[in-house]
Enzyme design. Structure first.
Site, PDB file in Angstrom:
ATOM      1  N   GLU A 426       4.311  -5.717  -4.960  1.00  0.00           N
ATOM      2  CA  GLU A 426       5.540  -4.501  -4.707  1.00  0.00           C
ATOM      3  C   GLU A 426       5.775  -5.042  -3.191  1.00  0.00           C
ATOM      4  O   GLU A 426       5.223  -4.916  -2.190  1.00  0.00           O
ATOM      5  CB  GLU A 426       5.108  -3.488  -4.658  1.00  0.00           C
ATOM      6  CG  GLU A 426       5.715  -2.210  -4.010  1.00  0.00           C
ATOM      7  CD  GLU A 426       5.193  -0.958  -4.047  1.00  0.00           C
ATOM      8  OE1 GLU A 426       4.194  -0.734  -4.487  1.00  0.00           O
ATOM      9  OE2 GLU A 426       5.729   0.015  -3.380  1.00  0.00           O
ATOM     10  N   ASP A 499       1.467  -0.502  -4.018  1.00  0.00           N
ATOM     11  CA  ASP A 499       0.666   0.282  -3.407  1.00  0.00           C
ATOM     12  C   ASP A 499      -0.134   1.660  -3.956  1.00  0.00           C
ATOM     13  O   ASP A 499       0.495   2.008  -5.050  1.00  0.00           O
ATOM     14  CB  ASP A 499       1.784   1.183  -2.241  1.00  0.00           C
ATOM     15  CG  ASP A 499       2.346   0.042  -1.352  1.00  0.00           C
ATOM     16  OD1 ASP A 499       1.668  -1.072  -1.067  1.00  0.00           O
ATOM     17  OD2 ASP A 499       3.419   0.282  -0.752  1.00  0.00           O
ATOM     18  N   ASP A 501       0.342   4.594  -3.660  1.00  0.00           N
ATOM     19  CA  ASP A 501       0.874   5.989  -3.348  1.00  0.00           C
ATOM     20  C   ASP A 501       1.981   6.397  -4.635  1.00  0.00           C
ATOM     21  O   ASP A 501       1.887   5.487  -5.594  1.00  0.00           O
ATOM     22  CB  ASP A 501       1.761   5.782  -2.201  1.00  0.00           C
ATOM     23  CG  ASP A 501       2.868   4.899  -2.136  1.00  0.00           C
ATOM     24  OD1 ASP A 501       2.979   3.999  -3.175  1.00  0.00           O
ATOM     25  OD2 ASP A 501       3.382   4.607  -1.014  1.00  0.00           O
TER      26      ASP A 501
END
Ligand code: 0RA
Length: 638
Positions: A426, A499, A501
């Site tokens: 990403e 990530d 998150d």
């Protein structure tokens, strides 16, 4: 007699039978992992479902107890308690101690057992530390207890029983299974499917393991019509009600329900005696033949398909189709690698004739939806032709250009795909760290711009014109859809690294959707993985430890000697790690943990529903899905 002290040859055979199950459990239930464990419940429930198929049972309750035992209660006739002369044992004991005994007596009707598992409850008994059975029959309650497959005493009759039925409680043997803790969601998915396939049968799943017991009831008065509605939940449909036909004859019973949605993927599920025939077979062939012919005939007659135009292909016709085919037959033949392909030849013609007649009638009687359906199929044909052209162009372009690989790809030097891996990373900054961190001999890096296109919404033509998607396809080397060729894969590990998150989770979902819709075989081959970057780094003195979950962090800190000073770093993204840290925590094969992405084979429809609910158009469906699965990520069995 068996219980007068002398040991008959038959008893020895019985013990050898169950002993064989304990020695090689995987031969009987597939594995000793979670999948095999859940098969124990399916096995017991399927026996109760057989009672329902025979017309004697209307309700089945499954309870997960706090001590990890499971109780299954049904209101069927009860397992026979009389002596079975051939074995000189009660019917109950025969069913519980003799392999494959279930269907041997008690006769007619369609049966679930005899298919994929259908190994019999004796296998559950063999693999349980303890099993308690209660049969309500002939006005009495009969009970018996088993340990490790052996009766601790005879079947005892006591008390009065008003109703009839069977209650079976078992404690899975933790000496055999990797875990004995059942997953509510996995069982719920299966119970829902069973309820869809057996109209009006009421199944209850009760979880007593939490302080607040959780109960879910599955009962569908619409049967497979409700199943199709469920598959299309939250989608825009071309006609308001699913189309439904049924027929019963000497061949058996057939039910078909189908409904088109405006989407691009199809989910056509075929069952034989409640067993999901994932390898297809004659019933599915009959259905597909009928569908293709009838729609083409209608399109020609209505002049929507012109004389000089080619016939619509089966695939064009099935685009956006949700369908369930359920056949019940007395002597099902299961073939194929996983014994999930129906072989009975009489079913092909039987299903084909019924669907041809039913669908032709429907189209004649419902001209408006009929037109919408045929227009959609013909659009699919045009889109497919356009996509083919687009693919040919990409291929020709790559033949002309000297380097066919995407510019952003940092490739590895080894060429043996079995040894190499590609990271889909990403963002450019994390991509940069990964490029520095990697072992360039076998690790390739492809940085992706944030949110890639959602292929569930875009459809194949638009997807193929997206730069990020094109880069992923050319890097993998396999091609997509009909042209997909696993043998051309340039890497045998495709690792998604995002990530830890919410955004990262979203991007991971988008990439997984891409694989599921365009390169499903990559997932089936076990080539798709998810990287696990750590959430925390705890430093104490000159030492440090990484933690991948909040729980792990607690454990790490709890292990520190009292009074030890430590500092804590929380990684918000991959970009916050330096290349060394990224290597040692997430990319070094010696130290990293990868999650392999697999599809839950017992629930073929679950992944389908998950992807379309989660990634499709309907916002409401997505909200519902997220609420329902907030605590549970097992819809994809990763
Ligand atoms: C054999 C024969 C009959 C019923 C059953 C087995 C039976 C097995 C299970 C397992 C769980 N629940 C069950 N309920 C019934 C037919 C008996 C008859 O003819 O009355």
């Amino acid at each position: 007699m068996a219980d007068n002290g002398s040991y008959s040859g038959k008893d020895i055979q019985v013990l050898e039978g169950l002993e064989a199950v304990r020695k090689r459990p995987s031969m009987y239930i597939g594995s000793t992992g979670p999948r095999g464990l859940h098969h124990l419940v399916y096995e017991v429930v399927d026996n109760s479902v057989d009672e329902a198929l025979a017309g004697f049972c209307t309700a089945i309750d499954i309870t997960l107890h706090a001590d990890d035992s499971v109780t299954v209660v049904d209101n069927g006739r009860g397992i026979p308690v009389d002596n079975v002369p051939k074995y000189r044992k009660s019917g109950v004991e025969v069913v519980l101690t003799i392999l494959h005994a279930g269907g041997k007596f008690g006769g007619e009707g369609y049966k679930v057992s005899g298919g994929l598992h259908g190994v019999g409850v004796s296998v559950v008994n063999a693999l349980s530390k303890r099993l308690e059975i209660e049969v309500r029959r002939d006005g009495k309650t009969h009970t018996q207890v088993y340990e490790y497959g052996k009766p601790t005493g005879p079947l005892k009759a006591s008390g009065k029983a008003k109703a009839t039925g069977t209650t079976l409680r078992f404690w899975s043997d933790d000496g055999i299974f990797e875990t004995v803790s059942m997953n509510f969601e996995v069982l719920a998915t299966r119970m829902r499917e069973t309820a869809f396939l057996n109209k009006n049968l009421k199944l209850m799943l009760i979880d007593e393991r939490e302080l607040e017991p959780r109960t879910e009831e599955f009962r569908y008065t619409g049967g497979i019509v409700d199943f199709v509605k469920y598959l299309n939940e939250g989608k825009e449909t071309l006609h308001s009600k699913p189309i439904y036909f049924e027929a019963e004859a000497t061949e058996g019973a057939v039910e078909v329900a189908l409904q088109w949605n405006s989407g691009y993927s199809d989910s056509v599920l075929a069952f034989a005696n409640n067993i999901n025939t994932t390898e297809g077979g004659t019933h599915l062939e009959g259905f597909k033949n009928a569908l293709t012919r009838t729609i083409n005939d209608y399109a020609r007659r209505q002049n929507i398909l012109k004389e000089k135009e080619e016939n619509l292909s089966g695939e064009d016709i099935r685009e956006g189709l949700a369908a369930v085919i359920s056949v019940k037959l007395r002597d099902p033949q299961f073939e194929g690698q996983t014994k999930t392909k129906l072989g009975n030849t009489e079913m092909r013609g039987f299903v084909q004739q019924m669907v041809t007649q039913g669908l032709a009638e429907y189209l004649e009687e419902h001209p408006k939806p009929a037109r919408a359906i045929v227009m959609k199929c013909s659009q699919a044909a045009k889109a497919r032709a356009a996509a083919r052209k687009a693919r040919e162009l990409t291929r020709r372009k790559s033949l002309l250009e000297s380097s066919t690989l995407p510019g952003k790809l940092a490739d590895c030097s080894l060429r043996d795909a079995a040894l190499t891996e590609i990271y889909f990373v990403e963002g450019d900054s994390a991509g940069g760290s990964a490029k520095q961190a990697r072992d360039r001999s076998f690790q390739a890096i492809l940085p992706l711009k944030g949110k890639i296109l959602n292929v569930e919404k875009a459809g194949i033509t638009r997807a193929l014109s997206s730069d990020e998607i094109q880069a992923m396809i050319t890097a993998m080397g396999t091609g997509v859809a009909e042209e997909f060729d696993l043998a051309q894969a340039r890497y045998h590990r495709a690792i998604i690294m995002t990530d830890a998150d919410v955004d990262g989770a979203h991007i991971r979902c988008l990439i997984l959707t891409f694989f599921y819709r365009f390169m499903k075989e990559m997932i089936e081959a076990g080539y798709v993985y998810i990287a696990q970057p750590p959430l925390y780094k705890a430093t104490f003195g000159k030492k440090h430890e990484y933690a991948y979950t909040d729980r792990q962090l607690e454990q790490v800190l709890a292990r520190l000697p009292e009074g030890t000073k430590y500092s804590l770093q929380r990684y918000k993204g991959l970009g916050e790690m330096n290349p060394d840290q990224l290597w040692e925590t997430t990319m070094d094969p010696e130290r990293r943990t990868l999650l392999r992405v697999t599809l839950d084979e017992d629930n073929a429809s679950a992944a389908e529903v998950a992807f379309s609910e989660l990634m499709g158009d309907a916002v409401e469906a997505r909200k519902l899905f997220i609420q329902r699965h907030a605590k549970d990520v097992r819809f994809l069995d990763i």
